[in-house]
Design a protein around this motif. Structure first.
Motif, PDB file in Angstrom:
ATOM      1  N   PHE A  52      18.887 -34.651  36.514  1.00 12.67           N
ATOM      2  CA  PHE A  52      18.056 -33.465  36.681  1.00 12.67           C
ATOM      3  C   PHE A  52      17.417 -33.094  35.352  1.00 12.67           C
ATOM      4  O   PHE A  52      17.878 -33.478  34.285  1.00 12.67           O
ATOM      5  N   GLN A  53      16.342 -32.337  35.458  1.00 11.58           N
ATOM      6  CA  GLN A  53      15.610 -31.889  34.279  1.00 11.58           C
ATOM      7  C   GLN A  53      15.675 -30.373  34.207  1.00 11.58           C
ATOM      8  O   GLN A  53      15.361 -29.674  35.176  1.00 11.58           O
ATOM      9  N   LEU A  54      16.112 -29.858  33.064  1.00 13.21           N
ATOM     10  CA  LEU A  54      16.193 -28.421  32.836  1.00 13.21           C
ATOM     11  C   LEU A  54      14.998 -27.975  32.000  1.00 13.21           C
ATOM     12  O   LEU A  54      14.686 -28.589  30.977  1.00 13.21           O
ATOM     13  N   ILE A  55      14.341 -26.918  32.430  1.00 12.08           N
ATOM     14  CA  ILE A  55      13.171 -26.373  31.743  1.00 12.08           C
ATOM     15  C   ILE A  55      13.523 -24.980  31.233  1.00 12.08           C
ATOM     16  O   ILE A  55      13.999 -24.137  32.008  1.00 12.08           O
ATOM     17  N   PRO A  56      13.299 -24.705  29.930  1.00  9.49           N
ATOM     18  CA  PRO A  56      13.641 -23.377  29.406  1.00  9.49           C
ATOM     19  C   PRO A  56      12.667 -22.306  29.887  1.00  9.49           C
ATOM     20  O   PRO A  56      11.477 -22.553  30.055  1.00  9.49           O
ATOM     21  N   GLU A  57      13.226 -21.120  30.120  1.00  7.10           N
ATOM     22  CA  GLU A  57      12.414 -19.958  30.463  1.00  7.10           C
ATOM     23  C   GLU A  57      13.144 -18.731  29.940  1.00  7.10           C
ATOM     24  O   GLU A  57      14.194 -18.345  30.477  1.00  7.10           O
ATOM     25  N   GLY A  58      12.642 -18.161  28.873  1.00 10.97           N
ATOM     26  CA  GLY A  58      13.322 -17.040  28.243  1.00 10.97           C
ATOM     27  C   GLY A  58      14.649 -17.497  27.654  1.00 10.97           C
ATOM     28  O   GLY A  58      14.701 -18.488  26.925  1.00 10.97           O
ATOM     29  N   ASN A  59      15.731 -16.823  28.018  1.00  8.65           N
ATOM     30  CA  ASN A  59      17.062 -17.171  27.524  1.00  8.65           C
ATOM     31  C   ASN A  59      17.850 -18.039  28.494  1.00  8.65           C
ATOM     32  O   ASN A  59      19.066 -18.140  28.391  1.00  8.65           O
ATOM     33  N   THR A  60      17.176 -18.660  29.466  1.00  5.56           N
ATOM     34  CA  THR A  60      17.870 -19.450  30.485  1.00  5.56           C
ATOM     35  C   THR A  60      17.073 -20.723  30.783  1.00  5.56           C
ATOM     36  O   THR A  60      16.051 -20.992  30.155  1.00  5.56           O
ATOM     37  N   TYR A  61      17.555 -21.517  31.708  1.00  2.00           N
ATOM     38  CA  TYR A  61      16.878 -22.745  32.145  1.00  2.00           C
ATOM     39  C   TYR A  61      16.777 -22.741  33.663  1.00  2.00           C
ATOM     40  O   TYR A  61      17.580 -22.129  34.340  1.00  2.00           O
ATOM     41  N   TRP A  62      15.785 -23.457  34.184  1.00  2.00           N
ATOM     42  CA  TRP A  62      15.690 -23.695  35.619  1.00  2.00           C
ATOM     43  C   TRP A  62      15.543 -25.194  35.847  1.00  2.00           C
ATOM     44  O   TRP A  62      15.138 -25.935  34.960  1.00  2.00           O
ATOM     45  N   VAL A  63      15.900 -25.663  37.039  1.00  2.00           N
ATOM     46  CA  VAL A  63      15.888 -27.086  37.367  1.00  2.00           C
ATOM     47  C   VAL A  63      14.520 -27.462  37.916  1.00  2.00           C
ATOM     48  O   VAL A  63      14.071 -26.913  38.931  1.00  2.00           O
ATOM     49  N   LEU A  64      13.842 -28.406  37.242  1.00  2.00           N
ATOM     50  CA  LEU A  64      12.538 -28.886  37.703  1.00  2.00           C
ATOM     51  C   LEU A  64      12.712 -29.985  38.740  1.00  2.00           C
ATOM     52  O   LEU A  64      12.102 -29.970  39.792  1.00  2.00           O
TER      53      LEU A  64
END
Length: 73
Positions: A52-64
Motif C-alpha cells: 500500500f501507499q501512504l500519502i501525507p495530509e497534515g499530521n496524518t496519512y491516508w491510503v492511496l
C-alpha cells in the motif's frame, strides 16, 4: 449484497514476517508487508502479501492504493 458478517469465521489474527518501506512521490511512503493470517486460531495459517501507499495530509496519512493477496501453494 456481500456482507462481511456472513464470512464463515469469527476472528483473524495477523503474524507479520516482514515489513519494507521506501519513500514515494509527494513525500509518501510505499509499504510491503508479508506474513500469515490465523483464522479462528487454526493450525493452518494462510500466507499473505500486502502492498500500500501512504500519502501525507497534515499530521496524518491516508491510503492511496492497497493490494492484498493470499499466497497459495
Amino acid at each position: 449484497m456481500w456482507v462481511v458478517q456472513s464470512l464463515p469465521f469469527q476472528r483473524v489474527a495477523h503474524r507479520i514476517a516482514s515489513t519494507d518501506a521506501q519513500p514515494s512521490i509527494s513525500n509518501g511512503i510505499f509499504v510491503v508487508v508479508t506474513g500469515e493470517l490465523l483464522v479462528d486460531e487454526e493450525q493452518n495459517p494462510q500466507r499473505f502479501t500486502q502492498a500500500f501507499q501512504l500519502i501525507p495530509e497534515g499530521n496524518t496519512y491516508w491510503v492511496l492504493n492497497d493490494i492484498f493477496r493470499l499466497n497459495y501453494g
